[in-house]
Design a protein around this motif. Structure first.
Motif, mmCIF file in Angstrom:
data_model
loop_
_atom_site.group_PDB
_atom_site.id
_atom_site.type_symbol
_atom_site.label_atom_id
_atom_site.label_comp_id
_atom_site.label_asym_id
_atom_site.label_seq_id
_atom_site.Cartn_x
_atom_site.Cartn_y
_atom_site.Cartn_z
ATOM 1 N N ARG B 89 0.836 -1.093 -0.147
ATOM 2 C CA ARG B 89 0.132 0.016 -0.103
ATOM 3 C C ARG B 89 0.889 1.182 -0.026
ATOM 4 O O ARG B 89 1.453 1.306 1.126
ATOM 5 C CB ARG B 89 -0.973 -0.068 1.362
ATOM 6 N N PHE B 90 0.743 1.951 -1.103
ATOM 7 C CA PHE B 90 1.642 3.168 -1.111
ATOM 8 C C PHE B 90 0.862 4.319 -0.525
ATOM 9 O O PHE B 90 -0.380 4.179 -0.809
ATOM 10 C CB PHE B 90 1.777 3.490 -2.611
ATOM 11 N N CYS B 91 1.507 5.322 -0.298
ATOM 12 C CA CYS B 91 0.742 6.430 0.512
ATOM 13 C C CYS B 91 0.604 7.477 -0.765
ATOM 14 O O CYS B 91 0.823 7.232 -1.943
ATOM 15 C CB CYS B 91 1.659 7.386 1.575
ATOM 16 N N PRO B 92 -0.088 8.489 -0.508
ATOM 17 C CA PRO B 92 -0.827 9.269 -1.599
ATOM 18 C C PRO B 92 0.241 9.906 -2.529
ATOM 19 O O PRO B 92 0.284 9.920 -3.810
ATOM 20 C CB PRO B 92 -1.350 10.420 -1.046
ATOM 21 N N THR B 95 1.705 6.991 -4.569
ATOM 22 C CA THR B 95 0.689 6.461 -5.735
ATOM 23 C C THR B 95 0.827 7.831 -6.776
ATOM 24 O O THR B 95 0.395 7.327 -8.039
ATOM 25 C CB THR B 95 -0.916 6.433 -5.136
ATOM 26 N N MET B 224 3.603 11.251 6.545
ATOM 27 C CA MET B 224 2.919 10.167 5.945
ATOM 28 C C MET B 224 4.073 8.759 5.836
ATOM 29 O O MET B 224 4.122 8.550 4.741
ATOM 30 C CB MET B 224 2.310 10.315 4.446
ATOM 31 N N ASN B 226 5.093 5.826 5.888
ATOM 32 C CA ASN B 226 3.856 4.829 5.328
ATOM 33 C C ASN B 226 4.093 3.456 6.596
ATOM 34 O O ASN B 226 2.881 3.455 7.078
ATOM 35 C CB ASN B 226 4.259 4.543 4.182
ATOM 36 N N PRO B 626 -0.140 15.069 4.351
ATOM 37 C CA PRO B 626 -0.085 13.922 3.822
ATOM 38 C C PRO B 626 0.298 13.523 2.545
ATOM 39 O O PRO B 626 0.884 12.538 1.854
ATOM 40 C CB PRO B 626 -1.191 13.195 4.364
ATOM 41 N N MET B 627 -0.162 14.551 1.763
ATOM 42 C CA MET B 627 -0.192 14.474 0.145
ATOM 43 C C MET B 627 1.188 14.909 -0.348
ATOM 44 O O MET B 627 1.301 15.235 -1.426
ATOM 45 C CB MET B 627 -1.548 14.885 -0.537
#
Lengths: 177, 752
Positions: B89-92, B95, B224, B226, B626-627
């Protein structure tokens, strides 16, 4: 079969990963989104609460967008997923107005677009992209008719709510509180 | 002597394609991605080819796969399920890494600074040969005239390794990254002083198994990181107690059982009071403290009067809450984790605050225990054969009198700045900089000093993928391709089990960009250092290294991530009070630090009162969203869609006083009269204390070439003009800056 999604507001950190993953999975044009984050802050300093929610189309059982569609482009398929057939959509926007969740947007190519629960993945037995990417595991997806599905189990064990229940749409997006 | 190196607005002649205008929602300009040919539907994974990579959008370096369609377009990046950094699962940001590849504002060709007859400067598009020859010429001249030690490298990220190898081969020890003096340095020095080992990256924190997680200003969920987010989420499921200490109601605070809305700059008082309660209520892990620690008696005496009531007057935290939280931690002991944080350069006594955190953990017996701190392992890849490095004769440290920052363990980035400004005591100041992958205008505080240092340089070479603010100051710009288009060194970061991960290109480099390894090798060739880069392709190096540890490039191209067995079965090496000698002077966990005492610093942490904001000013706190990663992602279209600008968080009471409305654009002015370049949106929110304001770091870019990010939001870095140096290790405390509000656009003279 009845697909549904549960969003765990106790774990969501509002990072927006679901939004980006949807964008790259579904080729959503820049500047638009099919899912989004809502942050509700309640109280005054220092007695505060935040609810963070990842929102999208509720894939309603009683979907006003489908009822009001003049061409039949908006329709419901197996598992209760609400879809738009792009070629049949004339972009009139009636569905956008009728949706209590503001889940639809006019795609620049001239049709109305929204979350498909990643039907192309789900029919292959996979989860929607947003569910599989979420770093906090706050999204749960599955078949409500299957008591052993991830979503059935978590809805059985946790308190939940739906949005705008007064609209009578029978939404299939549940928020764990 | 030089007034050259004005900030160049790169729009000048010869840079190739015209910049695309800023049309947030205009279909014409935003479709660069895949839709340009009318393709608007998702593609099933069977139609895509994937290539392993690990992410370079932040330092967590999650491993995953880049998916490419039949036309060779990069479509998406998905985590690798076998990778412990991401668990698939990557973070935003990971991704959204595709946005880095597609960014139409990317640097495209080498650029060389030129000056016209009328004195105006511009960047001229150059060929690689010309640009590399020029850099080599400057480096050769520097080596000949002043010695190789007059060169410095600032780097951040995996690709920096190619350039640190080059700079070491060239003969300079001055290799630095802002990650020490501007970030985690105090923590590493404090934990080493206490336990003889540092915290490492990714942190060796066993959040997954903890029963009580304590966060001191650490905003997991907004930062973030991860693996930590995922483990915190797991800990929430397991019913762990979270205690968050933060003047701001952070996302983590909203997930916590206890939120302690502390008065900023008083954390040490709270930590001392916690020690007091844990010791005087007999809550500490007696067997652990008895067996492993040194200086308990002294510590007990030291915190005797530091009661919760004493701390209340300083921190504004209710004494009952201080007691309750201390008891809650002790109840979870040893599965309790007072998190050491990551960006910890706040007030200048940060090593001491980190020491206090280390000490509380020791009292609770969490180091080396399940749910506390584990013992990570990593794979040691052999170094590809190269001649030994020459021995440098001087270093950046010569710029400081002996005895300053005695416990510094890495090169100080701010020290490089100091050593680049000529002064009478320096026989040779640094004269050339290579800057790789770090936007120094945002990553270093005190921009004035950075600019002064740069003004004295003979040359500044910047290697980046984007026209970051620092690029405008370069003499030569070397455009690197993104991490999705290149090979890089194998990731070997430590974890519960040792893992390696491969990064390989998923597409050809766009434009005329080149991978870092190629740029370094080509420079080496021109500097007579070709022996240090004795290979044709970086694949040769990777395959050679991988075969030495029982894998191969071919295997890694298939699986991306490979797990190895631990060498020792000692993940929780103190779980059952095993015998252990710590790498400290006493061989014990030093509650009382003999090393600090010997060097003339306080052997046990003390609370010192820090300056408070004057009337009408508010403490400037800053943090992450987080982004975004620092300032490097703000132009990434996918991530820009999520957050286009930062806003200044203001408590409603304060906003009322100033008659500032939510959403209103204002300017911020700091204690030194420095004003933000652009207006910033006020976010009037209960989530922030009345004595401080908050900005997400990394916005307010000044380069118009960043067509999306330019002019959006306020740069916190610009407002951090006052630094509180940590006397122990040279960390730059940045949270002692104060701002006030300007509701009208300030006149030019204010900004001067």
């Amino acid at each position: 079969m009845r697909y549904a999604m549960a969003v765990d507001t106790k774990k969501c950190v509002g990072c927006g990963d679901c939004v980006v993953a949807c964008q790259t999975e579904n080729n959503v044009p820049h500047g638009y989104c099919r899912d989004w984050i809502v942050e509700n802050v309640a109280g005054t300093y220092p007695k505060l609460e935040i609810e963070l929610r990842s929102e999208r189309c509720n894939h309603c059982e009683n979907a006003p967008c489908v009822r009001c569609c003049p061409t039949g482009a908006s329709h419901i398929v197996d598992g209760g997923i609400v879809l738009v057939t792009h070629d049949e959509c004339i972009g009139c926007g009636a569905c956008i107005e009728s949706c209590p969740y503001d889940a639809r947007y006019p795609h620049p190519e001239g049709y109305v677009d929204k979350c498909t629960f990643c039907v192309h993945r789900v029919t292959d037995g996979e989860n929607p992209a947003c569910v599989d990417v979420c770093p906090t595991h706050c999204l749960h997806f599955g078949d409500l008719d299957d008591p052993n599905s991830d979503v059935s189990k978590i809805l059985k064990n946790r308190k939940w709510k739906v949005l705008a229940p007064e609209a009578g749409t029978k939404p299939q997006l549940y928020f764990l509180t | 002597m030089k007034t050259r190196r004005d900030f160049i607005k790169i729009s000048a002649a010869g840079v190739g394609a015209a910049a695309i205008g800023l049309h947030a929602l205009s279909w014409d300009s935003v479709t660069a991605q895949f839709v340009a040919d009318g393709d608007t539907s998702p593609v099933s994974d069977e139609e895509l080819t994937n290539y392993p990579t690990f992410c370079e959008v932040c330092f967590w370096k999650c491993a995953g796969f880049t998916y490419v369609d039949k036309k060779g377009n990069i479509r998406k990046i998905i985590g690798n399920k076998d990778d412990p950094h991401s668990n698939g699962r990557f973070c935003p940001r990971g991704t959204g890494g595709v946005g880095m590849y597609w960014d139409e504002d990317r640097l495209q060709t080498p650029l060389i600074r030129e000056t016209k007859a009328d004195g105006t400067q511009y960047f001229r598009k150059a060929s690689w040969d010309e640009a590399l020859n020029l850099v080599a010429e400057k480096m050769n001249k520097l080596r000949l005239e002043h010695g190789p030690e007059c060169l410095a490298l600032f780097s951040h990220g995996t690709g920096g390794k190619h350039f640190s190898h080059l700079v070491k081969a060239y003969g300079s020890p001055n290799i630095t990254a802002p990650s020490f003096a501007q970030c985690r340095g105090p923590r590493e020095v404090a934990f080493t002083a206490t336990y003889g080992e540092d915290v490492m990256s990714p942190e060796r924190t066993d959040i997954r198994d903890t029963k009580c997680l304590v966060l001191i200003g650490s905003h997991i969920g907004e930062n973030m990181h991860n693996g930590q987010i995922q483990e915190m989420s797991e800990a929430i499921d397991q019913g762990a107690t979270i205690i968050t200490v933060d003047p701001r109601f952070s996302t983590a605070a909203s997930k916590s059982k206890y939120w302690l809305p502390i008065k900023p700059a008083t954390d040490i008082a709270l930590l001392l009071a916690w020690m007091h309660v844990i010791i005087y209520e007999d809550l500490y892990d007696k067997a652990y403290v008895e067996k492993y620690t040194f200086g308990f008696k002294e510590l007990k005496e030291h915190v005797k009067n530091m009661t919760p009531e004493w701390a209340y007057g300083i921190t504004t935290i209710d004494p009952n809450v201080i007691r309750k939280t201390a008891r809650e931690m002790a109840a979870a002991s040893p599965a309790v984790l007072v998190h050491p944080g990551r960006h910890v350069t706040w007030y200048g006594d940060d090593t001491q605050r980190s020491r206090a955190i280390a000490i509380v953990n020791a009292l609770l017996g969490s180091w080396g225990r399940r749910g506390g701190f584990y013992n990570p392992e990593k794979v040691h890849l052999p170094k590809y054969p190269a001649p030994p490095y020459p021995k440098p004769k001087r270093s950046w440290r010569d710029a400081y009198p002996p005895g300053k920052y005695k416990l510094v363990t890495e090169v100080l980035s701010t020290g490089i700045c100091d050593a680049s400004i000529p002064n009478a005591d320096l026989d040779c100041h640094l004269r050339g900089w290579i800057v790789y992958g770090t936007n120094l205008m945002a990553s270093l505080p005190d921009q004035k000093k950075t600019l002064e240092a740069i003004s004295h340089l003979d040359f500044l070479v910047v290697i980046d993928t984007m026209p970051m603010d620092i690029v405008q100051l370069a003499d030569v710009v070397l455009p690197e391709c993104t991490y999705l288009e290149r090979y890089d060194p194998i990731r070997t970061s430590p974890h519960r089990e040792p893992y390696i991960a491969l990064r390989m290109p998923a597409a050809e480099p766009k434009h005329e960009t080149k991978p870092g390894w190629w740029i370094a090798k080509e420079l080496a060739k021109r500097l007579g250092l070709g022996d240090y880069f004795n290979y044709e392709n970086y694949e040769d190096v990777l395959d050679w290294q991988l075969k030495k540890v029982g894998s191969s490039l071919e295997e890694m191209k298939r699986i991306g991530v490979k797990k190895f067995n631990r060498e020792f079965d000692d993940l929780y090496f103190l779980q059952n009070l095993e015998d252990f000698e710590f790498n400290t002077n006493t061989g014990k966990i030093e509650l009382y630090s003999t090393e600090l005492e010997m060097e003339g610093y306080d052997p046990m942490p003390k609370y010192t009162h820090h300056e408070e904001p004057a009337d009408g000013y508010y403490r400037l706190n800053y943090g992450r969203a987080p982004m975004h990663t620092f300032s490097r992602t703000s132009n990434n279209h996918n991530l820009w869609d999520l957050m286009k600008e930062n806003s200044v968080w203001i408590n409603p009471k304060v906003a009322k006083l100033w008659d500032i409305e939510n959403g209103q654009y204002i300017w911020l002015k700091n204690q030194d009269g420095i004003v933000t370049d652009f207006p910033v949106k006020a976010r009037v929110t209960e989530r922030i204390r009345w004595d401080s304001v908050y900005l997400v770091h990394g916005f307010g870019h000044t380069d118009k070439k960043l067509t999306r990010a330019y002019g959006h939001g306020a740069s916190d870095s610009k407002l951090v003009s006052k630094i509180h140096m940590d006397p122990i290790m040279g960390g730059t405390g940045m949270r002692g800056n104060f701002v006030t509000f300007l509701k009208e656009k300030p006149g030019k003279e204010v900004n001067a």
